[in-house]
Design a protein around this motif. Structure first.
Motif, PDB file in Angstrom:
ATOM      1  N   UNK A   1      43.640  63.775  35.090  1.00 45.96           N
ATOM      2  CA  UNK A   1      42.734  64.925  35.164  1.00 45.96           C
ATOM      3  C   UNK A   1      42.279  65.337  33.769  1.00 45.96           C
ATOM      4  N   UNK A   2      43.177  65.349  32.819  1.00 47.32           N
ATOM      5  CA  UNK A   2      42.793  65.690  31.443  1.00 47.32           C
ATOM      6  C   UNK A   2      41.750  64.708  30.921  1.00 47.32           C
ATOM      7  N   UNK A   3      41.941  63.422  31.194  1.00 44.23           N
ATOM      8  CA  UNK A   3      40.963  62.414  30.783  1.00 44.23           C
ATOM      9  C   UNK A   3      39.628  62.619  31.500  1.00 44.23           C
ATOM     10  N   UNK A   4      39.681  62.959  32.782  1.00 41.83           N
ATOM     11  CA  UNK A   4      38.467  63.233  33.561  1.00 41.83           C
ATOM     12  C   UNK A   4      37.710  64.400  32.942  1.00 41.83           C
TER      13      UNK A   4
ATOM     14  N   UNK B   1      38.539  59.794  38.831  1.00 35.78           N
ATOM     15  CA  UNK B   1      38.782  58.962  37.660  1.00 35.78           C
ATOM     16  C   UNK B   1      37.672  59.197  36.631  1.00 35.78           C
ATOM     17  N   UNK B   2      37.840  58.623  35.460  1.00 33.09           N
ATOM     18  CA  UNK B   2      36.883  58.861  34.377  1.00 33.09           C
ATOM     19  C   UNK B   2      35.533  58.198  34.636  1.00 33.09           C
ATOM     20  N   UNK B   3      35.512  57.117  35.381  1.00 38.09           N
ATOM     21  CA  UNK B   3      34.231  56.483  35.708  1.00 38.09           C
ATOM     22  C   UNK B   3      33.375  57.434  36.528  1.00 38.09           C
ATOM     23  N   UNK B   4      33.985  58.080  37.520  1.00 39.46           N
ATOM     24  CA  UNK B   4      33.242  59.052  38.330  1.00 39.46           C
ATOM     25  C   UNK B   4      32.764  60.216  37.467  1.00 39.46           C
ATOM     26  N   UNK B   5      33.610  60.674  36.551  1.00 37.74           N
ATOM     27  CA  UNK B   5      33.230  61.794  35.672  1.00 37.74           C
ATOM     28  C   UNK B   5      32.056  61.409  34.783  1.00 37.74           C
ATOM     29  N   UNK B   6      32.096  60.216  34.238  1.00 33.93           N
ATOM     30  CA  UNK B   6      31.004  59.750  33.374  1.00 33.93           C
ATOM     31  C   UNK B   6      29.710  59.623  34.174  1.00 33.93           C
ATOM     32  N   UNK B   7      29.795  59.026  35.347  1.00 34.72           N
ATOM     33  CA  UNK B   7      28.588  58.788  36.135  1.00 34.72           C
ATOM     34  C   UNK B   7      27.995  60.072  36.707  1.00 34.72           C
TER      35      UNK B   7
END
Length: 149
Positions: A116-119, A88-94
């Motif tokens: 996936x595109x958002x990630x 998810x995007x939270x994991x990608x950001x962190x």
């Protein structure tokens, strides 16, 4: 940004979708394969992508397979690579903020393409939060790599 991307047979569709998206956004993309659905060995492709990141040929790398697990394990064996497997995007950001990850792994069988595109977009646009505690931890990871040589 110059980005390397690789997949095995379990994620060819996502790789093609992501390449189109990234090129449309103005990124330069190096396709490290694979190109079809015939069974291949994911380490061959993850390694090629990770080496491009390690050698500074590209700024970031993206690897994918059915789950993203195998590709992330292989990429993380390459010295200097910090590959985060994200759902998810939270994991990608962190993983960018805290780990200064230089590679991203995703799974075609585990995560929908729009997520996936958002990630990917989150991963590519989130800067490293270069606070002292994060730098210290990344330095410890690098020290472990040195001990294992």
């Amino acid at each position: 940004m110059k980005i390397a991307i690789a997949c095995d047979h379990g994620a060819v569709d996502y790789k093609l979708d992501l390449i189109s998206m990234l090129v449309e956004q103005g990124h330069e993309v190096i396709d490290c394969g694979c190109d079809g659905e015939a069974s291949v060995d994911y380490p061959d492709y993850a390694y090629q992508c990770a080496k491009l990141v390690q050698q500074g040929e590209v700024e970031k790398g993206i690897v994918m397979c059915g789950t993203g697990i195998g590709m992330s394990i292989c990429a993380n064996k390459v010295k200097g690579i910090r590959c985060g497997l994200c759902f998810d995007t939270t994991m990608a950001r962190l993983t960018r903020e805290h780990n200064d990850a230089n590679m991203l792994a995703v799974g075609q069988r585990t995560t929908g393409i729009e997520v996936v595109k958002d990630i990917v977009n989150t991963f590519l646009t989130t800067p490293f939060s270069d606070g002292e505690r994060h730098i210290k931890r990344i330095e410890k990871i690098a020290a472990i790599e040195e001990m294992e040589e």
